[in-house]
Design a protein around this motif. Structure first.
Motif, mmCIF file in Angstrom:
data_model
loop_
_atom_site.group_PDB
_atom_site.id
_atom_site.type_symbol
_atom_site.label_atom_id
_atom_site.label_comp_id
_atom_site.label_asym_id
_atom_site.label_seq_id
_atom_site.Cartn_x
_atom_site.Cartn_y
_atom_site.Cartn_z
ATOM 1 N N LEU A 108 -2.601 25.158 44.337
ATOM 2 C CA LEU A 108 -2.269 25.372 45.734
ATOM 3 C C LEU A 108 -1.756 24.090 46.359
ATOM 4 N N LYS A 109 -2.283 22.949 45.939
ATOM 5 C CA LYS A 109 -1.814 21.681 46.488
ATOM 6 C C LYS A 109 -0.320 21.519 46.222
ATOM 7 N N THR A 110 0.102 21.857 45.013
ATOM 8 C CA THR A 110 1.517 21.756 44.684
ATOM 9 C C THR A 110 2.334 22.680 45.570
ATOM 10 N N LEU A 111 1.836 23.903 45.762
ATOM 11 C CA LEU A 111 2.555 24.856 46.592
ATOM 12 C C LEU A 111 2.686 24.335 48.014
ATOM 13 N N VAL A 166 0.605 35.480 48.656
ATOM 14 C CA VAL A 166 -0.355 34.631 49.359
ATOM 15 C C VAL A 166 -1.354 34.115 48.331
ATOM 16 N N GLN A 167 -1.252 32.856 47.983
ATOM 17 C CA GLN A 167 -2.120 32.276 46.967
ATOM 18 C C GLN A 167 -3.251 31.505 47.650
ATOM 19 N N THR A 168 -4.480 31.825 47.279
ATOM 20 C CA THR A 168 -5.647 31.309 47.992
ATOM 21 C C THR A 168 -6.643 30.695 47.031
ATOM 22 N N GLU A 169 -7.102 29.498 47.375
ATOM 23 C CA GLU A 169 -8.138 28.805 46.612
ATOM 24 C C GLU A 169 -9.356 28.563 47.495
ATOM 25 N N VAL A 170 -10.510 28.463 46.848
ATOM 26 C CA VAL A 170 -11.743 28.054 47.518
ATOM 27 C C VAL A 170 -11.962 26.577 47.209
ATOM 28 N N THR A 171 -12.053 25.758 48.250
ATOM 29 C CA THR A 171 -12.199 24.322 48.070
ATOM 30 C C THR A 171 -13.225 23.791 49.061
ATOM 31 N N HIS A 184 -12.365 12.218 38.545
ATOM 32 C CA HIS A 184 -12.713 13.638 38.511
ATOM 33 C C HIS A 184 -12.487 14.248 39.893
ATOM 34 N N ALA A 185 -12.421 15.563 39.903
ATOM 35 C CA ALA A 185 -12.374 16.273 41.180
ATOM 36 C C ALA A 185 -13.771 16.292 41.776
ATOM 37 N N PRO A 186 -13.936 15.936 43.027
ATOM 38 C CA PRO A 186 -15.275 15.862 43.605
ATOM 39 C C PRO A 186 -15.895 17.239 43.811
ATOM 40 N N ASN A 202 -15.676 4.411 60.529
ATOM 41 C CA ASN A 202 -15.081 4.655 61.838
ATOM 42 C C ASN A 202 -15.334 6.109 62.197
ATOM 43 N N LYS A 203 -16.020 6.348 63.302
ATOM 44 C CA LYS A 203 -16.387 7.717 63.673
ATOM 45 C C LYS A 203 -15.164 8.607 63.864
ATOM 46 N N GLY A 204 -14.009 7.999 64.098
ATOM 47 C CA GLY A 204 -12.797 8.790 64.247
ATOM 48 C C GLY A 204 -12.375 9.496 62.975
ATOM 49 N N LEU A 205 -12.943 9.107 61.829
ATOM 50 C CA LEU A 205 -12.630 9.752 60.552
ATOM 51 C C LEU A 205 -13.530 10.951 60.274
ATOM 52 N N GLY A 206 -14.411 11.279 61.207
ATOM 53 C CA GLY A 206 -15.368 12.358 60.983
ATOM 54 C C GLY A 206 -14.912 13.725 61.442
ATOM 55 N N GLY A 207 -13.647 13.839 61.843
ATOM 56 C CA GLY A 207 -13.168 15.119 62.344
ATOM 57 C C GLY A 207 -13.101 16.198 61.274
ATOM 58 N N GLY A 208 -12.533 15.869 60.109
ATOM 59 C CA GLY A 208 -12.449 16.873 59.059
ATOM 60 C C GLY A 208 -11.569 16.438 57.903
ATOM 61 N N TYR A 209 -11.634 17.195 56.820
ATOM 62 C CA TYR A 209 -10.818 16.947 55.631
ATOM 63 C C TYR A 209 -10.708 18.244 54.850
ATOM 64 N N THR A 210 -9.784 18.267 53.905
ATOM 65 C CA THR A 210 -9.648 19.382 52.975
ATOM 66 C C THR A 210 -9.463 18.825 51.576
ATOM 67 N N ALA A 211 -10.157 19.399 50.590
ATOM 68 C CA ALA A 211 -10.086 18.924 49.208
ATOM 69 C C ALA A 211 -9.162 19.808 48.388
ATOM 70 N N PHE A 212 -8.322 19.159 47.551
ATOM 71 C CA PHE A 212 -7.518 19.844 46.542
ATOM 72 C C PHE A 212 -7.614 19.031 45.266
ATOM 73 N N GLY A 213 -8.280 19.559 44.266
ATOM 74 C CA GLY A 213 -8.412 18.823 43.020
ATOM 75 C C GLY A 213 -9.100 17.495 43.241
#
Length: 285
Positions: free
Chosen positions: A4-7, A90-95, A157-159, A175-186
């Motif tokens: 999905l990251k590639t897509l 629609v290609q969907t992954e759980v991450t 490795h993938a976490p 930095n608390k400003g980095l605590g908003g969010g993230y998304t993992a791919f591989g």
């Protein structure tokens, strides 16, 4: 099937290559289909705890991921059918995905479509799964989008969900400003410096500082080797419903229209029932 990251990072899907990963390899290639728009990434979750009387702290990450996979396989196709969208496109992954210092199992759906259809799909997902917002990201205009991003890559490795959470907490401590969010791919964690409607970043950081602070966090993380491997700009926006004020999902319903909202309400009831049953089975009460 490509990841999905590639897509999400390519400019558009070549329909003859991406739509049938499990098709007969000897079958004739389908005729090319004209693209309808950029490949967009929809980021959302399927777990709602408080509104259903479930204790979030009792839900272990593997259990969260198992339920989220169940939703992807059994519930998401029903939403796409109601919207008359081709499920095989629609290609969907759980991450793992982070929000306000919590990591959850998230769903990431890649779909090549136009902005109006994207808004309706995001609203349908948010309405059915009781999401405060669904993030829609277009990675194709790197360098010219409205939102800065940076990627933290785990070298070896993938976490896992807990490992991603460990870095997420560390970054926010830098930095608390980095605590908003993230998304993992591989191996990668994507951090976006998303702004509100006035252009002010939720992080409180300008783009250069956001990337610099994330780089500092990667350099000081001691659990496993990580580094910031790239950064750039993408287009990102939220499709939202304020459940504190719009308690039945009215913000989403305005986008969806009465008939589709009525049909999705039944799917939402089925989703709530499935989540309660799964929660009861795993002791989330």
């Amino acid at each position: 099937m490509r990841s999905l990251k590639t897509l999400a990072l390519v400019g558009g899907l070549a329909a003859a290559v991406t739509l049938s990963a499990c098709a007969d390899q000897n079958a004739p290639a389908p005729a090319p289909v004209a693209p309808t728009g950029p490949t967009l990434l929809f980021s959302y979750e399927a777990l709602t705890f408080k509104s259903l009387g479930l204790d979030e702290n009792k839900a272990q990450y593997p259990e969260r991921a198992a339920f989220t996979e169940q939703v992807r396989d059994t519930e998401l196709p029903k939403i796409l059918e109601l919207l008359k969208l081709p499920a095989d496109q629609v290609q969907t992954e759980v991450t793992p995905g982070g929000y306000e210092l919590h990591t959850n199992a998230s769903l990431q759906s890649a779909f090549e479509t136009d902005p109006d259809t994207a808004t309706r799909l995001a609203a349908a997902l948010g309405y059915t799964f009781r999401q405060w917002s669904v993030l829609v990201t277009d990675f194709t205009p790197e360098g010219q989008g409205n939102t800065a991003f940076a990627v933290v890559t785990f070298k070896d490795h993938a976490p896992t969900g807990p490992e991603a959470q460990a870095f997420y907490e560390h970054a926010a401590s830098v930095n608390k400003g980095l605590g908003g969010g993230y998304t993992a791919f591989g191996h990668d964690l994507f951090f976006l410096n998303i702004a509100d409607s006035t252009g002010k970043a939720y992080s409180g950081l300008d783009d250069a500082t956001f990337v610099a602070e994330l780089t500092k966090a990667a350099g000081s993380f001691t659990q496993t080797p990580v580094s910031v491997t790239r950064s750039g700009r993408v287009d990102a926006r939220f499709v939202e419903n304020d459940w504190a004020k719009a308690k039945t999902g009215q913000d989403y319903a305005k986008i969806l229209g009465r008939d589709l909202t009525r049909k999705l309400t039944q799917l939402r009831r089925e989703h709530d029932k499935a989540l309660r049953a799964f929660g009861a089975e795993h002791g989330w009460k």
